[in-house]
Design a protein around this motif. Sequence first.
Motif, PDB file in Angstrom:
ATOM      1  N   GLU A 187      45.891  21.297  33.625  1.00 25.88           N
ATOM      2  CA  GLU A 187      44.529  21.837  33.586  1.00 25.88           C
ATOM      3  C   GLU A 187      44.359  22.786  34.761  1.00 25.88           C
ATOM      4  O   GLU A 187      45.088  22.682  35.756  1.00 25.88           O
ATOM      5  N   VAL A 188      43.382  23.662  34.669  1.00 23.62           N
ATOM      6  CA  VAL A 188      43.072  24.554  35.776  1.00 23.62           C
ATOM      7  C   VAL A 188      41.567  24.520  36.039  1.00 23.62           C
ATOM      8  O   VAL A 188      40.754  24.590  35.108  1.00 23.62           O
ATOM      9  N   VAL A 189      41.207  24.348  37.297  1.00 19.64           N
ATOM     10  CA  VAL A 189      39.813  24.404  37.722  1.00 19.64           C
ATOM     11  C   VAL A 189      39.600  25.765  38.363  1.00 19.64           C
ATOM     12  O   VAL A 189      40.208  26.069  39.397  1.00 19.64           O
ATOM     13  N   VAL A 190      38.787  26.612  37.750  1.00 17.91           N
ATOM     14  CA  VAL A 190      38.554  27.949  38.286  1.00 17.91           C
ATOM     15  C   VAL A 190      37.323  27.914  39.185  1.00 17.91           C
ATOM     16  O   VAL A 190      36.344  27.222  38.900  1.00 17.91           O
ATOM     17  N   THR A 191      37.398  28.662  40.271  1.00 15.10           N
ATOM     18  CA  THR A 191      36.353  28.635  41.270  1.00 15.10           C
ATOM     19  C   THR A 191      36.294  29.983  41.956  1.00 15.10           C
ATOM     20  O   THR A 191      36.920  30.953  41.506  1.00 15.10           O
ATOM     21  N   GLN A 192      35.546  30.084  43.043  1.00 12.29           N
ATOM     22  CA  GLN A 192      35.523  31.315  43.820  1.00 12.29           C
ATOM     23  C   GLN A 192      35.332  30.989  45.285  1.00 12.29           C
ATOM     24  O   GLN A 192      34.712  29.987  45.648  1.00 12.29           O
ATOM     25  N   ASN A 193      35.914  31.840  46.135  1.00 12.17           N
ATOM     26  CA  ASN A 193      35.754  31.653  47.575  1.00 12.17           C
ATOM     27  C   ASN A 193      34.519  32.410  48.051  1.00 12.17           C
ATOM     28  O   ASN A 193      33.798  33.020  47.252  1.00 12.17           O
ATOM     29  N   SER A 194      34.278  32.397  49.343  1.00 15.45           N
ATOM     30  CA  SER A 194      33.044  32.973  49.885  1.00 15.45           C
ATOM     31  C   SER A 194      33.118  34.474  50.125  1.00 15.45           C
ATOM     32  O   SER A 194      32.120  35.090  50.495  1.00 15.45           O
ATOM     33  N   SER A 195      34.291  35.081  49.917  1.00 15.31           N
ATOM     34  CA  SER A 195      34.443  36.512  50.179  1.00 15.31           C
ATOM     35  C   SER A 195      33.669  37.350  49.162  1.00 15.31           C
ATOM     36  O   SER A 195      33.553  36.979  47.983  1.00 15.31           O
ATOM     37  N   HIS A 196      33.189  38.515  49.612  1.00 13.52           N
ATOM     38  CA  HIS A 196      32.527  39.439  48.690  1.00 13.52           C
ATOM     39  C   HIS A 196      33.503  40.000  47.668  1.00 13.52           C
ATOM     40  O   HIS A 196      33.099  40.528  46.638  1.00 13.52           O
ATOM     41  N   ARG A 197      34.794  39.876  47.945  1.00 10.49           N
ATOM     42  CA  ARG A 197      35.820  40.364  47.019  1.00 10.49           C
ATOM     43  C   ARG A 197      36.156  39.346  45.943  1.00 10.49           C
ATOM     44  O   ARG A 197      36.891  39.667  44.996  1.00 10.49           O
ATOM     45  N   ALA A 198      35.650  38.124  46.053  1.00  7.46           N
ATOM     46  CA  ALA A 198      36.023  37.063  45.127  1.00  7.46           C
ATOM     47  C   ALA A 198      35.592  37.394  43.700  1.00  7.46           C
ATOM     48  O   ALA A 198      34.483  37.906  43.467  1.00  7.46           O
ATOM     49  N   MET A 199      36.443  37.092  42.740  1.00  9.30           N
ATOM     50  CA  MET A 199      36.070  37.237  41.335  1.00  9.30           C
ATOM     51  C   MET A 199      35.080  36.134  40.977  1.00  9.30           C
ATOM     52  O   MET A 199      35.269  34.971  41.357  1.00  9.30           O
ATOM     53  N   ASP A 200      34.033  36.492  40.259  1.00  7.32           N
ATOM     54  CA  ASP A 200      33.041  35.515  39.817  1.00  7.32           C
ATOM     55  C   ASP A 200      33.730  34.424  39.000  1.00  7.32           C
ATOM     56  O   ASP A 200      34.594  34.694  38.156  1.00  7.32           O
ATOM     57  N   ALA A 201      33.341  33.177  39.243  1.00  4.17           N
ATOM     58  CA  ALA A 201      34.004  32.047  38.598  1.00  4.17           C
ATOM     59  C   ALA A 201      33.900  32.117  37.082  1.00  4.17           C
ATOM     60  O   ALA A 201      34.858  31.779  36.372  1.00  4.17           O
ATOM     61  N   ASP A 202      32.760  32.547  36.557  1.00  5.17           N
ATOM     62  CA  ASP A 202      32.610  32.632  35.104  1.00  5.17           C
ATOM     63  C   ASP A 202      33.495  33.738  34.527  1.00  5.17           C
ATOM     64  O   ASP A 202      34.068  33.575  33.438  1.00  5.17           O
ATOM     65  N   GLU A 203      33.606  34.846  35.249  1.00  9.23           N
ATOM     66  CA  GLU A 203      34.477  35.929  34.797  1.00  9.23           C
ATOM     67  C   GLU A 203      35.938  35.477  34.811  1.00  9.23           C
ATOM     68  O   GLU A 203      36.708  35.759  33.877  1.00  9.23           O
ATOM     69  N   LEU A 204      36.312  34.761  35.874  1.00  9.14           N
ATOM     70  CA  LEU A 204      37.672  34.225  35.962  1.00  9.14           C
ATOM     71  C   LEU A 204      37.919  33.204  34.849  1.00  9.14           C
ATOM     72  O   LEU A 204      38.992  33.162  34.245  1.00  9.14           O
ATOM     73  N   ALA A 205      36.895  32.388  34.554  1.00  4.39           N
ATOM     74  CA  ALA A 205      37.026  31.373  33.509  1.00  4.39           C
ATOM     75  C   ALA A 205      37.280  32.001  32.146  1.00  4.39           C
ATOM     76  O   ALA A 205      38.061  31.467  31.335  1.00  4.39           O
ATOM     77  N   ALA A 206      36.630  33.136  31.887  1.00  4.45           N
ATOM     78  CA  ALA A 206      36.814  33.800  30.596  1.00  4.45           C
ATOM     79  C   ALA A 206      38.268  34.212  30.395  1.00  4.45           C
ATOM     80  O   ALA A 206      38.825  34.074  29.296  1.00  4.45           O
ATOM     81  N   ILE A 207      38.900  34.708  31.466  1.00  4.18           N
ATOM     82  CA  ILE A 207      40.310  35.082  31.376  1.00  4.18           C
ATOM     83  C   ILE A 207      41.175  33.829  31.269  1.00  4.18           C
ATOM     84  O   ILE A 207      42.136  33.779  30.487  1.00  4.18           O
TER      85      ILE A 207
END
Length: 502
Positions: free
Chosen positions: A425-445
């Motif tokens: 399984e993979v848990v998608v998330t995002q870090n605090s950087s302004h460069r981080a990909m949005d978690a929902d956008e990452l989840a879609a991929i």
Amino acid sequence: MSEQPPSSDSDDFDDIVEAETHRDPDLAVIEAGSRTLRAQAGPPDAAEAVPQRPADPEVDQALRAVEQELATRWGETKLEPSVSRIAALMDVLGEPQRAYPSIHITGTNGKTSTARMIEALLGAFDLRTGRYTSPHVQSITERISLDGAPISHERFIETYQDIKPYVEMVDGSQEYRLSFFEVLTGMAYAAFADAPVDVAVVEVGMGGSWDATNVIDGDVAVVTPIDLDHTDRLGSTPAEIAGEKSGIIKQGATVILSQQPVDAAQVMLKKAVEVDATVAREGMEFGVVSREVAVGGQLLTLRGLGGEYEEIFLPLYGAHQAHNAAVALAAVEAFFGVGAQEARTLDVDRIRGAFAAVSSPGRLEVVRRSPTVVLDAAHNPAGARATAEGISEAFGFSRLVGVVGTSGDKDVRGLLEAFEPIFAEVVVTQNSSHRAMDADELAAIAVEVFGDDRVVVEPRLDDALEAAITLAEEESEFAGAGVLVTGSVITVGEARLLLGKG
């Protein structure tokens, strides 16, 4: 597990050489114009590799003030490809980068680990070292090291204050202000001159030709594996990227060239011919003879420029780290003139001691047990493939849960595809950087790569870690389950803090 069965003398290495010759014949023409290196018949304490925040409130406040001032400058992803500003800063500082010899490192993956190994090896031969690497895992002071340890918070602050008037002078004379990375580079070179160091080990920030670090003339130029990354700035093929990275190869230098795609190797060898540089190639003049998985790392036999080094314990995981070790060893041998002026091996006991003390935070680093949590800063497909192979070989988890947080400007699909075979399984998330990909956008991929039933979305990293650990623990039959946190150096650094490391 061994890449090659043990055998006597140089048979193993001869097999490597023979295998490496089955490649593009055009390389033979290029190599005909270049010289190649062929030998003629106190390690650093790794315990505090990542510093914590200052305990003294006043020092902490002063460090935060420096960090805030640096944050007002262009970040590391905003570039104007030129060394004019850093050259102007070096000029007003009195050319501190000329005060010591340098080993300059470029490539796509493996630069920081290789730099740490080179630093440890040089320190084992009683040389005072300065190391400049990027990005940092947790603390900005990690980027500038003296004698194998990050400079103190106080020294970092003092160095910034010392060069600040000169930075402001250059700011006023240039079209653009010095960037965050350019100021840090100036600080590193000034700190090394002030120490003073015997040798600097310098990792490029990006590329080579116009990278801020490229105001040094590295006696040894190291090129780690080149692959696709930062394609919007460096080029869309390995050859184009190699063109930028070959800019660190200076007149008369020695080039330590790791295994490369053929088109990238062609570019590097052509540049070596142009500047009369000497080349040593992994798989030809040096390489990994054999490797076996060992408790806490791996046991290596390395072929250097001057001969073989047996029973080298490296406390890092993965075949890629073994290759980094071979590159680091060759770089240090070249620095000492082995293979060019003389045929000999370096003191093997010092080599063993140095490698045994190497650490590389955030590179297949175990930070928790029961379940085992591993951190790795892979952020592009090539790095992810190396990490996937390394964790499969070294850990043998019955079930592996991934925690992935990436930057938005990376080949995210390629990275996820590299991990898909090993993640249950993979848990998608995002870090605090302004460069981080949005978690929902990452989840879609991620859903397209893994399927909906294997993807969990937790935008907060602390929640993502908890969810992954729960998944790893939830069924007793998976007692050998583990968690891999990856996708970005920032994600790994923040996870490291959340898990109590630093």
